[in-house]
Design an enzyme around this catalytic site. Structure first.
Site, PDB file in Angstrom:
ATOM      1  N   TYR A 118       0.198   0.394  13.304  1.00 20.92           N
ATOM      2  CA  TYR A 118       0.858  -0.461  12.317  1.00 20.92           C
ATOM      3  C   TYR A 118       0.186  -1.829  12.344  1.00 20.92           C
ATOM      4  O   TYR A 118      -0.134  -2.352  13.417  1.00 20.92           O
ATOM      5  CB  TYR A 118       2.344  -0.628  12.678  1.00 20.92           C
ATOM      6  CG  TYR A 118       3.052  -1.653  11.820  1.00 20.92           C
ATOM      7  CD1 TYR A 118       3.699  -1.282  10.641  1.00 20.92           C
ATOM      8  CD2 TYR A 118       3.053  -3.000  12.183  1.00 20.92           C
ATOM      9  CE1 TYR A 118       4.327  -2.234   9.850  1.00 20.92           C
ATOM     10  CE2 TYR A 118       3.677  -3.952  11.387  1.00 20.92           C
ATOM     11  CZ  TYR A 118       4.305  -3.559  10.227  1.00 20.92           C
ATOM     12  OH  TYR A 118       4.914  -4.494   9.435  1.00 20.92           O
ATOM     13  N   GLU A 206       0.968  -5.211   4.487  1.00 22.20           N
ATOM     14  CA  GLU A 206       1.508  -4.293   5.472  1.00 22.20           C
ATOM     15  C   GLU A 206       0.733  -2.991   5.364  1.00 22.20           C
ATOM     16  O   GLU A 206       0.791  -2.323   4.331  1.00 22.20           O
ATOM     17  CB  GLU A 206       3.008  -4.066   5.253  1.00 22.20           C
ATOM     18  CG  GLU A 206       3.658  -3.326   6.406  1.00 22.20           C
ATOM     19  CD  GLU A 206       5.163  -3.185   6.247  1.00 22.20           C
ATOM     20  OE1 GLU A 206       5.640  -2.865   5.140  1.00 22.20           O
ATOM     21  OE2 GLU A 206       5.872  -3.402   7.248  1.00 22.20           O
TER      22      GLU A 206
END
Ligand code: GDP
Ligand code: MN
Length: 397
Positions: A118, A206
Site C-alpha cells: 500500500y 492512493e
C-alpha cells in the site's frame, strides 16, 4: 477533482511511474480490440477488466475480473459495462459503470510470488509537510489494517522545500522488506510518484496495490488520484479529465455560473456573500438547532440575476425548509440586493414555497429593510444576527 483509475495511471506514467498497462473501453467490442492491442505489446492473453467509477472497493463488488482469453473477456466486459456497481464506497444504490479499463494481467507466476503493498502520498496539515504512507499490507482495506495492525503502517514526512531525499526512498524500500532489483526499482517508483504528486498539484494519491511482480518489477496496479481544485488553473491539460457524470449536478451548475456552492445534508438553505460570513452563518444555523443545506457564496456582486440563480440552485434541494439570506452590504449596497431579492422572488413565482429570512447589514440597510417589508412577499427581514437565527428556528420548528 477526482480522476478515474485509467486517467490517474496515464498521468502517473507521464511522470515516469511504472504502471500496469491498459486501454479504456466503452463497449464489449472496444474491450476486445483493446485486449488484442495490449497482447501485441505485452505478449500475454490474460487481462483484467476493471470498472471505471469514482469509488474504490471495486474488486469486492465484482467490478474487477480476470479474463484468460478473448471469449471470456468479451462476456466479462459486456457484464461489467452498464452494471450498477455496489461497493463499500458507493451510495447504497451503487454507481452505473460507463467504461472499463482493460489491463494486462500482472499477477503472472514466476521466480517469486507477487506481493502487494500500500502507498499513498498526501499532505499532513498538522506538520505542513507532505507525507508518504505505506504498508506491507497492500491489496486490502487500509482502514482495517490501521485498526488491527497499526504498526504495519509507516509514514515518511517530506519537507516540501527539500523534496524527497534519496535516503528516504531507500528507507521506504527497506521497510517494505525488499532487496536486490526490487529494492532499486522501489526507490525509483517512490521518487517518480513524489515527482508526479508535486508536478500535478495533487492533494491525494492512493496506490493500492503497488505490486512487486514475480520478476521483481514494481508497478502501480490501482490509482486513486485527487487533484487540488485550487491548483487546476495551472493545469489546463487536466480540464478534459473531469467526468461531470460523477459529480453533484447542482455543484456543476453552480461552478458554470461562477457561484461557490457545496451541497450539504441539512434543511436550511443559505445565501451569503463572502466565504467567512458564509461559515459564520452556518455556525449560527447550527446554534439555532438547524442544519445548513448548503454552503453558498454569491460573491461581491449580489445583483438580481445572481440572487435569482442562487435561489434556483438552493430550491433544487427538496430538503430545504427555509432559506436564510445573510448579506453584508459593503461595496454592494443593501437596497440593490433587496431589490434583487424582490425581483428574483417575483420572477420565480410559485417555485418558492418556503419562507425566506433576509438579514441585510451595511450601506443603506434601512432602505433595504423597508423594501423587503413593503414587498408583500413571504420574506421576513431581520437586522440582528440573533434575530435571524430566532426566525430560522421558528421556521423549522
Ligand atoms: P479496487 O478493488 O477498487 O481497489 O480495485 P484494484 O485496482 O485495487 O483491484 C482489485 C484487485 O484486483 C487487486 O487487489 C488485485 O488482487 C486484483 N487484480 C488487479 N489487477 C490484476 C491482475 O492483473 N491480475 C490478477 N490476477 N488480479 C488483479
Ligand atoms: Mn485498489
Amino acid at each position: 477533482m477526482n480522476l478515474h483509475e485509467y486517467q490517474g495511471k496515464e498521468m502517473l506514467s507521464g511522470f515516469g511511474v511504472a504502471i500496469q498497462r491498459g486501454i479504456v473501453a466503452k463497449t464489449a467490442a472496444e474491450a476486445v480490440a483493446a485486449a488484442k492491442q495490449l497482447t501485441e505489446n505485452t505478449g500475454t492473453d490474460w487481462h483484467v477488466v476493471k470498472a471505471q467509477i469514482h469509488a474504490g472497493g471495486r474488486g469486492k463488488g465484482g467490478g474487477v475480473k480476470l479474463a484468460k482469453n478473448i471469449e471470456e473477456l468479451e462476456i466479462i466486459a459486456g457484464d461489467i459495462i452498464g452494471m450498477q456497481l455496489i461497493t463499500p464506497q458507493t451510495p447504497p444504490e451503487g454507481k452505473k459503470v460507463n467504461q472499463v479499463l482493460v489491463a494486462e494481467d500482472v499477477y503472472y507466476p514466476g521466480a517469486s510470488e507477487p506481493s502487494e503493498y500500500y502507498m499513498s502520498v498526501l499532505l499532513n496539515r498538522a506538520t505542513g509537510k507532505n507525507m508518504i504512507m505505506y504498508s506491507t499490507e497492500g491489496g486490502m482495506d487500509i482502514e482495517a489494517v490501521a485498526e488491527a495492525t497499526p504498526h504495519l503502517i509507516f509514514t515518511e514526512e517530506i519537507d516540501p522545500a527539500l523534496g524527497l531525499m534519496p535516503f528516504q526512498a531507500r528507507k521506504i524500500a527497506f521497510n517494505l522488506g525488499l532487496s536486490g532489483a526490487a529494492f532499486k526499482d522501489m526507490t525509483k517508483f517512490v521518487s517518480a510518484l513524489y515527482r508526479a504528486y508535486m508536478g500535478s498539484d495533487a492533494s491525494l494519491f492512493e496506490i493500492n496495490p503497488v505490486l512487486k511482480t514475480s520478476d521483481d518489477k514494481i508497478i502501480a496496479v490501482d490509482a486513486k488520484v485527487t487533484l487540488d481544485d485550487n491548483g487546476l488553473f495551472r493545469h489546463k491539460e487536466f480540464e478534459a479529465l473531469r467526468d461531470l457524470s460523477e459529480e453533484n449536478p447542482v455543484e456543476v451548475e453552480a461552478r458554470e455560473v461562477g457561484l461557490s456552492y457545496v451541497d450539504l445534508d441539512g434543511n436550511v438553505g443559505c445565501m451569503v456573500n463572502g466565504a467567512g460570513l458564509a461559515m459564520a452563518t452556518m455556525d449560527l444555523i447550527k446554534q439555532a438547532g438547524g442544519d445548513p443545506a448548503n454552503f453558498l457564496d454569491v460573491g461581491g456582486t449580489a445583483d438580481a440575476a445572481r440572487v435569482e440563480t442562487a435561489f434556483r440552485l438552493i430550491l433544487k434541494d427538496p430538503d430545504v425548509k427555509v432559506i436564510l439570506i445573510n448579506i453584508f452590504g459593503g461595496i454592494v449596497r443593501c437596497d440593490r440586493v433587496a431589490q434583487g431579492i424582490v425581483d428574483a422572488y417575483k420572477n420565480l413565482g410559485d417555485a418558492i414555497q418556503v419562507p425566506i429570512i433576509v438579514r441585510l447589514q451595511g450601506t443603506n440597510a434601512d432602505i433595504a429593510k423597508e423594501l423587503i417589508d413593503s414587498s408583500g412577499l413571504n420574506v421576513l427581514s431581520a437586522t440582528a444576527f440573533q434575530e435571524a437565527a430566532d426566525k430560522v428556528q421558528e421556521a423549522i420548528a
